[in-house]
Design a protein around this motif. Structure first.
Motif, PDB file in Angstrom:
ATOM      1  N   THR A  83      16.730  63.408  23.855  1.00 29.58           N
ATOM      2  CA  THR A  83      15.506  64.030  23.333  1.00 29.58           C
ATOM      3  C   THR A  83      15.146  65.255  24.167  1.00 29.58           C
ATOM      4  O   THR A  83      14.791  66.310  23.638  1.00 29.58           O
ATOM      5  CB  THR A  83      14.340  63.013  23.330  1.00 29.58           C
ATOM      6  OG1 THR A  83      14.707  61.903  22.515  1.00 29.58           O
ATOM      7  CG2 THR A  83      13.062  63.633  22.801  1.00 29.58           C
ATOM      8  N   LYS A  86      17.530  68.099  23.411  1.00 33.28           N
ATOM      9  CA  LYS A  86      17.234  68.690  22.102  1.00 33.28           C
ATOM     10  C   LYS A  86      16.039  69.630  22.224  1.00 33.28           C
ATOM     11  O   LYS A  86      16.055  70.741  21.685  1.00 33.28           O
ATOM     12  CB  LYS A  86      16.957  67.579  21.078  1.00 33.28           C
ATOM     13  CG  LYS A  86      16.937  68.053  19.667  1.00 33.28           C
ATOM     14  CD  LYS A  86      18.322  68.517  19.282  1.00 33.28           C
ATOM     15  CE  LYS A  86      18.432  68.790  17.801  1.00 33.28           C
ATOM     16  NZ  LYS A  86      19.715  69.385  17.464  1.00 33.28           N
ATOM     17  N   THR A  87      15.026  69.209  22.965  1.00 33.90           N
ATOM     18  CA  THR A  87      13.818  70.018  23.131  1.00 33.90           C
ATOM     19  C   THR A  87      14.076  71.270  23.953  1.00 33.90           C
ATOM     20  O   THR A  87      13.654  72.367  23.579  1.00 33.90           O
ATOM     21  CB  THR A  87      12.710  69.182  23.824  1.00 33.90           C
ATOM     22  OG1 THR A  87      12.461  68.010  23.044  1.00 33.90           O
ATOM     23  CG2 THR A  87      11.435  69.972  23.987  1.00 33.90           C
ATOM     24  N   LYS A  88      14.777  71.137  25.074  1.00 35.76           N
ATOM     25  CA  LYS A  88      14.970  72.269  25.992  1.00 35.76           C
ATOM     26  C   LYS A  88      16.112  73.192  25.600  1.00 35.76           C
ATOM     27  O   LYS A  88      16.035  74.403  25.810  1.00 35.76           O
ATOM     28  CB  LYS A  88      15.228  71.754  27.418  1.00 35.76           C
ATOM     29  CG  LYS A  88      14.034  71.102  28.059  1.00 35.76           C
ATOM     30  CD  LYS A  88      12.996  72.125  28.439  1.00 35.76           C
ATOM     31  CE  LYS A  88      11.866  71.454  29.191  1.00 35.76           C
ATOM     32  NZ  LYS A  88      10.859  72.393  29.651  1.00 35.76           N
ATOM     33  N   ASN A  90      18.194  72.661  22.539  1.00 39.87           N
ATOM     34  CA  ASN A  90      18.592  72.483  21.140  1.00 39.87           C
ATOM     35  C   ASN A  90      20.030  71.971  21.027  1.00 39.87           C
ATOM     36  O   ASN A  90      20.832  72.463  20.245  1.00 39.87           O
ATOM     37  CB  ASN A  90      18.409  73.770  20.335  1.00 39.87           C
ATOM     38  CG  ASN A  90      18.458  73.525  18.841  1.00 39.87           C
ATOM     39  OD1 ASN A  90      18.125  72.436  18.372  1.00 39.87           O
ATOM     40  ND2 ASN A  90      18.890  74.511  18.084  1.00 39.87           N
ATOM     41  N   GLU A  95      27.213  68.225  21.189  1.00 34.28           N
ATOM     42  CA  GLU A  95      27.234  69.517  21.885  1.00 34.28           C
ATOM     43  C   GLU A  95      27.262  69.323  23.402  1.00 34.28           C
ATOM     44  O   GLU A  95      27.962  70.042  24.105  1.00 34.28           O
ATOM     45  CB  GLU A  95      26.000  70.361  21.517  1.00 34.28           C
ATOM     46  CG  GLU A  95      26.007  70.863  20.100  1.00 34.28           C
ATOM     47  CD  GLU A  95      25.179  70.002  19.154  1.00 34.28           C
ATOM     48  OE1 GLU A  95      24.954  70.448  18.028  1.00 34.28           O
ATOM     49  OE2 GLU A  95      24.767  68.893  19.532  1.00 34.28           O
TER      50      GLU A  95
END
Length: 144
Positions: A83, A86-88, A90, A95
């Motif tokens: 999470t 994903k926030t910091k 993307n 990936e």
């Protein structure tokens, strides 16, 4: 008239009976790769924002450990790390794993390069001074 969904619900397999042979889920097994990818990405972004002259990797790693802990202590769950990534950045699991793989390839190439450099023996300057190429000999004999 609304169409009914004909999707079959997949029943998850309960492998708790495997006892000592039970295998952790894929993302849990990849915790270290996720953790170190986040650390590297975070460090590179911090370095970009601060500028190379104002960035110290050793100090960064110390501060990162204060905030995130170590990969061994697993302060955060895999889900929390994903999470955060994903926030910091993307980036999701795939990936991050690709980033980690690429990072390992680069480190292996560097290690191989350094190993090859250590195998090359240093040049003995005393022998080089005594060796004068043919063209220089002619020049020296004309000037003497």
């Amino acid at each position: 008239m609304a169409a009914k969904s004909t999707k079959t619900q997949v029943v998850t397999i309960d492998d708790s009976a495997m006892e000592q042979f039970k295998v952790e889920s894929f993302d849990v097994r990849k915790y270290n790769a996720i953790f170190y990818s986040i650390r590297d990405l975070y460090g590179k972004e911090s370095q970009r924002q601060l500028g190379s002259d104002n960035f110290d990797w050793k100090a960064f790693k110390t501060q990162f450990e204060i905030c995130f802990g170590t990969s061994e202590e697993r302060r955060y769950t895999t889900e929390q790390l994903l999470t955060f990534a994903k926030t910091k950045f993307n980036m999701g699991l795939e990936e991050l794993l690709a980033y980690n793989r690429k990072s390992w390839e680069i480190r292996k190439k560097l290690a191989q390069k350094y190993a090859e450099m250590e195998e090359i023996s240093p040049v003995d300057d005393s022998k080089v001074i005594d060796e004068i190429p043919y063209e220089n000999e002619q020049i020296l004999s004309v000037t003497q």
